[in-house]
Design an enzyme around this catalytic site. Structure first.
Site, mmCIF file in Angstrom:
data_model
loop_
_atom_site.group_PDB
_atom_site.id
_atom_site.type_symbol
_atom_site.label_atom_id
_atom_site.label_comp_id
_atom_site.label_asym_id
_atom_site.label_seq_id
_atom_site.Cartn_x
_atom_site.Cartn_y
_atom_site.Cartn_z
ATOM 1 C CB THR A 1 -0.809 0.038 1.317
ATOM 2 O OG1 THR A 1 -1.489 -1.179 1.440
ATOM 3 C CG2 THR A 1 -1.766 1.209 1.355
ATOM 4 N N GLY B 1 -2.949 -6.758 5.435
ATOM 5 C CA GLY B 1 -4.154 -6.173 6.021
ATOM 6 C C GLY B 1 -4.807 -7.051 7.061
ATOM 7 C CB THR C 1 2.381 -0.393 3.992
ATOM 8 O OG1 THR C 1 2.422 -1.282 2.863
ATOM 9 C CG2 THR C 1 3.774 -0.283 4.581
ATOM 10 N N GLY C 2 1.284 -3.313 4.633
ATOM 11 C CA GLY C 2 1.595 -4.704 4.981
ATOM 12 C C GLY C 2 0.350 -5.553 4.886
ATOM 13 N NE ARG D 1 -7.207 -8.827 1.647
ATOM 14 C CZ ARG D 1 -6.300 -7.850 1.803
ATOM 15 N NH1 ARG D 1 -6.313 -6.806 1.014
ATOM 16 N NH2 ARG D 1 -5.399 -7.935 2.730
ATOM 17 C CB VAL D 2 -12.089 -4.967 2.348
ATOM 18 C CG1 VAL D 2 -11.671 -3.600 2.867
ATOM 19 C CG2 VAL D 2 -13.163 -4.811 1.267
ATOM 20 N N GLY D 3 -8.744 -4.975 2.710
ATOM 21 C CA GLY D 3 -7.662 -4.965 3.698
ATOM 22 C C GLY D 3 -7.850 -3.857 4.726
ATOM 23 C CG ASP D 4 -4.298 -2.276 6.386
ATOM 24 O OD1 ASP D 4 -4.057 -3.114 5.493
ATOM 25 O OD2 ASP D 4 -3.639 -1.246 6.562
HETATM 26 N N1 GLY Z 1 -2.407 -3.278 3.530
HETATM 27 C C1 GLY Z 1 -3.107 -3.488 2.357
HETATM 28 C C2 GLY Z 1 -3.843 -4.734 2.267
HETATM 29 O O1 GLY Z 1 -3.604 -5.671 3.004
HETATM 30 O O2 GLY Z 1 -4.689 -4.830 1.428
#
Ligand code: GLY
Length: 463
Positions: A151, A205, A202-203, A179-182
């Site tokens: 990210t 999620g 970043t990383g 799918r949704v991340g952080d």
């Molecule tokens: N940090 C972004 C994701 O995991 O989608």
């Protein structure tokens, strides 16, 4: 008064440099942030953000993005969104809405379309090829399908002390549809309060959303902690906690900036990021996990040279001292060698703790003994960010043999930088980063028809 921008990963530099020009000309953190992230989204070779981002398992690029204003706490976000050319611009527009601030899937695209934002197919030929290659690999080998989720998290501080934060990502490569991340989640992926500071992540999620560590970092900075210390207290204990309960956190990196311009990072993986402040050029840093700083690597190398000198003096290659020094060198680099648990040591034919083994190796060699003690003391002071103790150790060091003397002289010469570095888990970033890039360029950028093609190749290499 200070202005600043920080962005995660090397790609952030593409956006920070033009956005800082806006800030220097009196522009706002609101506009600069969007300028910066848009530049990263538009660049087709960055494969985890915007146009050119890698697709999901169905071969479609789905993006997540967020924008937050630290003066008003207004925030907007999109998740699992398709065909939006600049997710960050749409997230910023959503932050101005009285409700419906986080839109997902078709709702996000519909909003972008009706508000006149550009729509386009975000899948590039290059990303499509990579997807096809990965699909074939997954079919033939037992591989982890999920990677490539870097990210761009960006923070901005303008001359009026206004702060903003934004994120943009195509998320995990080969993620499931929807799918949704952080990144669109406030508190986890980002948080800002202009009276205190800002943090973003970043990383992976799925791990980053297990705790609201961006919020926690800002809260801790609000108690008066520096950005580095706030991150240290928020992030590392949580990583340790996850590890203890067997959850093995995957990649985890944060950047934070305080309203007074103080900044820091925390990471459990090698992590590049870009920082620009006031009139300075944008700097690319490389951070190493586990506080493994170059200063200690320098001393470790000097100690190793002295160990090799000692080995040369030993005639009996089967002696205990030789066996303690030669194959066990890694134990001498530990900051806190185990003095309790005994292990059977082949060659020495005894059960010994690490500390006992080290003692056998260094006792016959007073210079090596002193060099080892110096290494351990300085390592401990660095790991615990004890700046004053570190300064004393370096200043009061007494000569104990050439390689260590030279290493300490280097630290003395760069004392200010060494003491600064002891407060963070940073490597000697800009230098190391630039050297590596120069080497990569030397190897690969040769004989291009024109400068533009050469730059394209460079971005392919470093994206
Ligand atoms: N940090 C972004 C994701 O995991 O989608």
């Amino acid at each position: 008064m200070t202005i600043a921008m920080i962005g995660t990963w090397r790609m952030a530099e593409t956006g920070i440099t033009p956005a800082m020009a806006e800030l220097r000309a009196g522009g706002s953190a609101r506009d600069a942030l969007v300028t910066a992230i848009k530049a990263v989204e538009d660049y087709p070779y960055y494969q985890s953000v915007g146009y050119g981002g890698l697709p999901n398992a169905a071969g479609v690029v789905e993006t997540d993005a967020a924008y937050m204003d630290g003066d008003t706490f207004r925030l907007g976000a999109i998740a699992g969104a398709r065909d939006i050319a600049n997710p960050i611009a749409v997230a910023q527009a959503l932050s101005q809405e009285p409700a419906n601030n986080l839109l997902v899937g078709t709702g996000a695209t519909e909003y972008a379309s009706t508000r006149g934002f550009e729509l386009k197919n975000m899948l590039t030929e290059r990303a499509g090829q990579k997807w096809e290659q990965k699909r074939q690999e997954l079919a033939s080998k037992n591989l982890n399908p999920y990677d490539g989720h870097d990210t761009v998290g960006m923070v901005a501080l303008d001359a009026q002390s206004r702060m903003t934060v934004g994120t943009s990502t195509s998320g995990l490569f080969m993620k499931r549809t929807g799918r949704v991340g952080d990144s669109p989640l406030p508190g986890a992926g980002y948080y800002v309060d202009s009276t205190i500071g800002v943090a973003t992540a970043t990383g992976m999620g799925e791990d980053l959303m297990k705790a609201s560590l961006s919020y926690e970092t800002v809260r801790l900075m609000g108690t008066g902690l520096s950005a580095s210390e706030a991150l240290r207290q928020a992030v590392y204990p949580f990583i340790d906690r996850l590890t203890k309960i067997g959850q093995h956190p995957r990649e985890f990196s944060y950047v934070a900036l305080r309203q007074d311009g103080d900044w820091g990072i925390a990471t459990n993986v090698e992590f590049t990021f870009a920082v620009a402040q006031d009139d300075g050029a944008t700097q690319i840093y490389i951070a190493q996990p586990n506080g493994d700083q170059p200063d200690i690597q320098l001393l470790g190398r000097a100690m190793d040279q002295m160990r090799v000198q000692a080995l040369r003096q030993i005639k009996d290659k089967h002696s205990q001292v030789y066996k303690a020094l030669k194959p066990n060198w890694k134990i001498y680099h530990k900051a806190d060698p185990d003095a309790k648990t005994k292990h059977y040591r082949f060659g020495i034919n005894e059960s010994l703790t690490d500390q006992e083994l080290i003692d056998i190796g260094i006792t016959p060699f007073p210079n090596l003994h002193n060099a080892y003690e110096t290494y351990i003391d300085i390592h401990d002071a660095l790991l615990n960010s004890q700046t004053e103790r570190l300064s004393n150790l370096i200043k009061t060091y007494r000569s104990c043999g050439e390689p260590m003397d030279i290493a300490i002289a280097t630290l003395r010469k760069n004392l200010k930088g060494v003491l600064n570095a002891s407060q963070t888990r940073l490597s000697n970033g800009p230098l190391e980063g630039i050297n590596r890039k120069i080497k990569a360029l030397k190897r690969s950028c040769y004989g291009f028809a024109n400068q533009e093609r050469m730059f394209e190749r460079i971005y392919q290499l470093i994206a």
